[in-house]
Write an enzyme that holds these catalytic residues in place. Structure first.
Site, PDB file in Angstrom:
ATOM      1  N   SER A  13       0.736  -1.377  -0.184  1.00  0.00           N
ATOM      2  CA  SER A  13       0.037  -0.015   0.000  1.00  0.00           C
ATOM      3  C   SER A  13       0.791   1.219   0.192  1.00  0.00           C
ATOM      4  O   SER A  13       0.689   2.048  -0.755  1.00  0.00           O
ATOM      5  CB  SER A  13      -0.811  -0.035   1.208  1.00  0.00           C
ATOM      6  N   ARG A  36       0.450   7.921   6.124  1.00  0.00           N
ATOM      7  CA  ARG A  36      -0.247   6.938   6.788  1.00  0.00           C
ATOM      8  C   ARG A  36      -1.733   7.253   6.979  1.00  0.00           C
ATOM      9  O   ARG A  36      -2.695   6.405   7.110  1.00  0.00           O
ATOM     10  CB  ARG A  36       0.347   6.798   8.192  1.00  0.00           C
ATOM     11  N   HIS A  39      -2.937   6.185   3.708  1.00  0.00           N
ATOM     12  CA  HIS A  39      -3.226   4.687   4.005  1.00  0.00           C
ATOM     13  C   HIS A  39      -4.445   4.251   4.525  1.00  0.00           C
ATOM     14  O   HIS A  39      -5.041   3.565   4.203  1.00  0.00           O
ATOM     15  CB  HIS A  39      -1.762   4.186   4.484  1.00  0.00           C
TER      16      HIS A  39
END
Lengths: 211, 211
Positions: A13, A36, A39
């Site tokens: 990812s 993040r 993500h």
């Protein structure tokens, strides 16, 4: 803790995000945090239209406070639910969320406040020197800023990334103009997955010895 | 439970969404669900690019199962964290999330599965006739579909709205082609706030006597 397969999925990812992000203006401490969030949300707007904003001391302050075992005060249980629990365990950080405290409803009504506001008021001791994480309620964020103005608390870091149509934009805009060490963003978007992604990313930086 | 002030903020948010949404193709049972997702994410894409998809029996099946006290099985604690807890209490729905079960790590490793997959396997009894809610892990969603194919379970409703870059799109696309009563969406976006918004909206329809 992740299985090897889980870790592989995360790595893949992150590679997709790196390959699709294009140019951005975040520095090497900020980018792992923004990445993040992307993500967690699959939403590149957090690097663009709903861009993250960092106070210059926010990341280092947050990491140091976590390392020294500060409390983490959140506005909703969802932020805690999405956090990697091994981190606070390893660094001795208490996780505090008062929103479901049965006594809060009554005291909020009496004070003409939302439960979210009241949940911050009653966490005064833990907010002082602690990390505050608001993922949902602008009123909680505004209340913390008010408590700072009143001289009651001096948080090490305020992560203010509430989502929504009423007061979210304004509360984050106000936070971004204070000298409280903040991590916030522009616009309506945000939410507990963003909030917990920020905290998980801070712990990752801490474990990498970056601060 | 909300304070009056909290309810006012929610009402105002919903009015803003109504005034900004423009034309859409959702029917009168679907729209309150989509609207609640937009309320939780401030992201209108869930009515557009990342549009919600509903199996024709999904909403009525889900409402009936909840009314009859079925279990709700989620892939992550964050989904439960963001749910209005009074609802499952009032209707006798058990909330089950096995992802943090310490024994899961070992059994997942042995089986070469992710923890998310394993967390669904061990909930076979509750998934059968229950409501499954996947807000994070495509592997959990794929595992439930596999369990249906194996004839082990027949869920009343599968809410499959994982977020992410690896397998999320594919898992949701696969779900949308099954005859399992599903609520899902197109694309990478999704997540636990969407998942819990769907469940909260279903309870609201249930309380309004709509099904």
């Amino acid at each position: 803790m992740q299985t090897r397969k889980g870790q592989e999925i995360e790595d893949e990812s992150m590679q997709i995000i790196e390959s699709e992000i294009g140019s951005h203006t975040f520095n090497e401490m900020e980018w792992p945090i923004v990445r993040r969030i992307i993500h967690s949300t699959a939403d590149f707007d957090f690097a663009r239209e709903n861009k993250l904003l960092f106070h210059k001391d926010a990341i280092s302050n947050g990491i140091n406070a976590l390392k020294n075992g500060c409390s983490i005060v959140t506005d909703v249980n969802g932020v805690i639910g999405l956090m990697n629990k091994q981190n606070p365990k390893d660094f001795g950080n208490n996780l505090i969320c008062n929103i479901s405290d049965p006594s809060l409803m009554e005291s909020a009504k009496k004070a003409g406040k939302t439960r979210a506001q009241m949940s911050m008021r009653v966490a005064e001791k833990e907010i002082d020197g602690g990390v505050v994480v608001v993922g949902n309620a602008p009123t909680a964020l505004l209340e913390v800023m008010e408590m700072v103005r009143e001289g009651l608390v001096k948080p090490a870091l305020v992560v203010g990334i509430p989502v929504g149509f009423v007061s979210a934009v304004e509360s984050k805009d106000e936070l971004s103009k204070t000298d409280i060490p903040f991590i916030t963003n522009i616009g309506r978007k945000g939410g507990s997955p963003c909030a917990s992604a920020i905290i998980n990313a801070l712990y990752k930086l801490l474990r990498q010895g970056i601060n």
